[in-house]
Scaffold this motif. Structure first.
Motif, PDB file in Angstrom:
ATOM      1  N   UNK A 307      -8.116  -7.899 -11.131  1.00  0.00           N
ATOM      2  CA  UNK A 307      -8.064  -9.196 -10.437  1.00  0.00           C
ATOM      3  C   UNK A 307      -6.792  -9.300  -9.607  1.00  0.00           C
ATOM      4  N   UNK A 308      -5.720  -8.685 -10.110  1.00  0.00           N
ATOM      5  CA  UNK A 308      -4.485  -8.715  -9.326  1.00  0.00           C
ATOM      6  C   UNK A 308      -4.626  -7.878  -8.049  1.00  0.00           C
ATOM      7  N   UNK A 309      -5.416  -6.816  -8.114  1.00  0.00           N
ATOM      8  CA  UNK A 309      -5.658  -6.027  -6.910  1.00  0.00           C
ATOM      9  C   UNK A 309      -6.525  -6.782  -5.900  1.00  0.00           C
ATOM     10  N   UNK A 310      -7.463  -7.573  -6.400  1.00  0.00           N
ATOM     11  CA  UNK A 310      -8.290  -8.381  -5.490  1.00  0.00           C
ATOM     12  C   UNK A 310      -7.407  -9.393  -4.765  1.00  0.00           C
ATOM     13  N   UNK A 311      -6.575 -10.076  -5.550  1.00  0.00           N
ATOM     14  CA  UNK A 311      -5.697 -11.082  -4.942  1.00  0.00           C
ATOM     15  C   UNK A 311      -4.742 -10.430  -3.954  1.00  0.00           C
ATOM     16  N   UNK A 312      -4.282  -9.244  -4.283  1.00  0.00           N
ATOM     17  CA  UNK A 312      -3.307  -8.601  -3.397  1.00  0.00           C
ATOM     18  C   UNK A 312      -3.967  -8.156  -2.099  1.00  0.00           C
ATOM     19  N   UNK A 313      -5.212  -7.686  -2.163  1.00  0.00           N
ATOM     20  CA  UNK A 313      -5.893  -7.272  -0.929  1.00  0.00           C
ATOM     21  C   UNK A 313      -6.055  -8.475   0.003  1.00  0.00           C
ATOM     22  N   UNK A 314      -6.455  -9.605  -0.572  1.00  0.00           N
ATOM     23  CA  UNK A 314      -6.642 -10.810   0.247  1.00  0.00           C
ATOM     24  C   UNK A 314      -5.301 -11.269   0.837  1.00  0.00           C
ATOM     25  N   UNK A 315      -4.279 -11.255  -0.007  1.00  0.00           N
ATOM     26  CA  UNK A 315      -2.945 -11.648   0.470  1.00  0.00           C
ATOM     27  C   UNK A 315      -2.487 -10.730   1.608  1.00  0.00           C
ATOM     28  N   UNK A 316      -2.693  -9.439   1.419  1.00  0.00           N
ATOM     29  CA  UNK A 316      -2.265  -8.482   2.443  1.00  0.00           C
ATOM     30  C   UNK A 316      -3.010  -8.727   3.752  1.00  0.00           C
ATOM     31  N   UNK A 317      -4.291  -9.023   3.653  1.00  0.00           N
ATOM     32  CA  UNK A 317      -5.043  -9.241   4.892  1.00  0.00           C
ATOM     33  C   UNK A 317      -4.563 -10.495   5.613  1.00  0.00           C
TER      34      UNK A 317
END
Ligand code: ARG
Length: 573
Positions: A307-317
């Motif tokens: 879930x932290x990777x999902x949030x990080x991908x969205x944040x990065x985008x």
């Protein structure tokens, strides 16, 4: 000037075919008499309804090569392109000696590329697996930068999760402040191991740890303070290592950074009807992709790695609107990234297609015995220290044999660069998905495929240039370079010119080894030339100066090529 690109332009003009397709088709023939580049006409036979040799004849007859360094001849189904060696020598050497290795960057300057690498777990020793991602990622970041991209270097620290609940619990029970200050990672590892031993006899520890992580994630000050302390202390240790191997980051947004961004992810997945309950946990089913479910929230409502990777991908985008988001992580996590990218895709985030897991293999050891401090894992620091001390011995011996007078400090400095370079080179010299085998014999072989060999070639060539200067002989330029047409000279010039193509390919496949291979090729071609011809001792001064210009271009190519791999040269050794 990129000659392959130029031929592609000429062929596009004369055949009307797609340029990218032509670029893919152009070959480098195995023998010099078959031309320097070849264009096979087989695949055109269908479109043009003609036999390949006829097509080759037509192209060779009609292509306009005025003002270029090429001539063309058809041979069977091929159009072979021959470079005019004199013009080639002038063009290649002049450009490199004036401007270095110049890449075509215009199309990339407004594109953002995120390279995530290193990402170690804090409070744990930095082992050679982390070194692999660190070295690969650092090189990729440099390569993309060289190609003009705007690169964001991210260190997605493993600084969150249930293990911090365990560490907090363990530290309160058995922590030793003095030991922590002395060697933080060692002390944190000690109490972490102890926790797991004690947990077997006392299951309440497990609950306390879970509770402490929940408190941490809820922002409870005492837990946050301890966690912050562990994180800061670990970073001091990691940063020393990064500095030693010349690695930097633009940010250290670790897993903890994304903890408060997970509710939004949960909402999005809920809205799309993707979140289902399974044994109390919240998951996204991925069976239609042939993948196991991706856990988003655990049964106690705490967050998890994915879930932290999902949030990080969205944040990065949102933050960077990346054109590419690269994760340099070992191939043991391939499934994890498939799951994360699939969930993003299902949630309707098209940027999922711009995310890429750049995987790599395992690290193994051949002829090495380490006095490992931490069980059976090899620490990067130990590997570096050993490599530097072995290199030092070799350099000191060589210097003695040659009767060279070198100060102890100078030997230390050279040994550090070579020893560290030898380790880095081992990580990047083969395709990244292959397992790596470290062997002292190979990595410190001054005549083999090793960093010491490349750096030695560079240093020796620099010393020839310095000697030339002392004799008043300076590298030539312009038309004076036309005399460099011998086979050995041409092979060197060719290898130098092809470095650009290697850089482009290294980026498109995320494989730094393509650059390593090309730099090795340059060094080998140069050493053949060096062994067969004299440079400073020819009778003809014009030839001396032309050859010095060739030497200078070789130095630039090796130095810049190695720099893209994260390896630095020495000026003398
Ligand atoms: N910290 C993890 C480990 O040491 C690697 C993190 C990889 N990056 C990511 N975005 N999941 O195994």
């Amino acid at each position: 000037m990129d000659y392959k690109q130029q031929i592609a332009d000429l062929l596009t003009e004369s055949t009307g075919l797609d340029r990218d397709r032509i670029l893919e088709l152009i070959e480098i023939p195995p023998q010099l008499d078959m031309g320097d580049y070849a264009f096979p006409c087989f695949t055109l036979a269908k479109t043009l309804r003609k036999a390949p040799p006829m097509i080759a004849g037509d192209i060779a007859g009609s292509i306009n090569l005025d003002g270029t360094v090429f001539t063309a001849k058809n041979a069977g189904p091929y159009v072979n392109f021959y470079i005019d060696r004199s013009a080639y020598a002038v063009n290649v050497i002049d450009e490199v000696n004036k401007s270095g290795i110049v890449m075509d960057t215009a199309a990339n300057s407004d594109k953002n590329v995120i390279v995530e690498y290193s990402s170690p777990n804090i409070a744990k020793p930095f082992h050679v697996g982390h070194a692999f991602t660190t070295v690969l990622g650092n090189s990729l970041a440099r390569i993309y930068k060289k190609l003009g991209y705007n690169v964001i270097r991210m260190n997605h620290l493993g600084d969150y999760g249930t293990q911090f609940g365990k560490l907090i619990t363990a530290y309160r029970l058995w922590g030793d402040e003095a030991a922590l200050n002395e060697d933080p990672i060692k002390e944190l590892l000690r109490i972490y191991v102890k926790f797991h031993q004690e947990e077997k006899n006392d299951p309440t520890l497990t609950d306390t740890a879970r509770d402490n992580f929940r408190k941490l994630e809820e922002g409870s000050p005492d837990e946050v303070a301890l966690w912050q302390k562990f994180r800061d202390m670990s970073l001091v240790v990691f940063n020393k290592l990064y500095e030693r191997i010349g690695v930097e980051f633009d940010n250290y947004n670790g897993e903890s950074f994304y903890s408060d961004k997970i509710p939004e992810i949960v909402d999005i997945l809920n809205e799309k009807g993707l979140l289902v309950e399974s044994k109390g946990a919240k998951v996204v089913m991925l069976d239609d992709e042939g993948l196991p479910p991706c856990i988003i929230l655990k049964s106690d409502n705490t967050t998890i790695y994915a879930s932290r990777d999902l949030a990080s991908a969205l944040y990065r985008y949102r933050t960077y609107h990346f054109d590419k988001n690269i994760y340099v992580v070992g191939n043991t996590q391939a499934l994890h990234f498939k799951q994360v990218f699939s969930v993003l895709k299902k949630a309707g985030f098209d940027f999922a297609d711009k995310c890429e897991h750049v995987a790599f293999g395992l690290v193994k050891f051949k002829d090495m015995v380490f006095s490992t401090r931490e069980g059976n894992i090899v620490l990067l620091e130990d590997l570096l220290n050993e490599s530097v001390s072995k290199t030092r011995e070799i350099i000191a011996n060589n210097a003695k044999e040659r009767g060279q007078d070198m100060s102890e400090e100078e030997i230390d400095e050279i040994a550090e660069k070579l020893g560290v370079g030898a380790v880095i080179y081992t990580f990047v010299k083969s395709g990244r998905e292959r397992d790596i085998v470290f062997s002292w014999k190979e990595m410190l072989d001054f005549e083999g495929d090793s960093a010491p060999y490349l750096i030695y070639t560079y240093a020796r060539t620099r010393s020839i240039l310095r000697k030339g200067e002392q004799q008043g002989k300076h590298p030539a330029s312009g038309d004076s370079l036309k005399i460099l047409t011998g086979d050995d000279e041409y092979a060197v010039i060719r290898a130098v010119a092809d470095l650009k193509d290697a850089v482009v390919k290294a980026a498109s496949s995320n494989e730094p080894f393509m650059i390593a291979r090309q730099v090795a090729l340059i060094a080998r071609a140069y050493n053949r030339f060096y062994n067969n011809s004299s440079i400073l001792n020819c009778d003809d001064d014009d030839l001396v100066c032309a050859r010095l210009a060739l030497c200078s271009s070789v130095c630039t190519a090796i130095r810049e090529g190695l720099d893209l791999l994260g390896i630095s040269c020495v000026e003398r050794m």
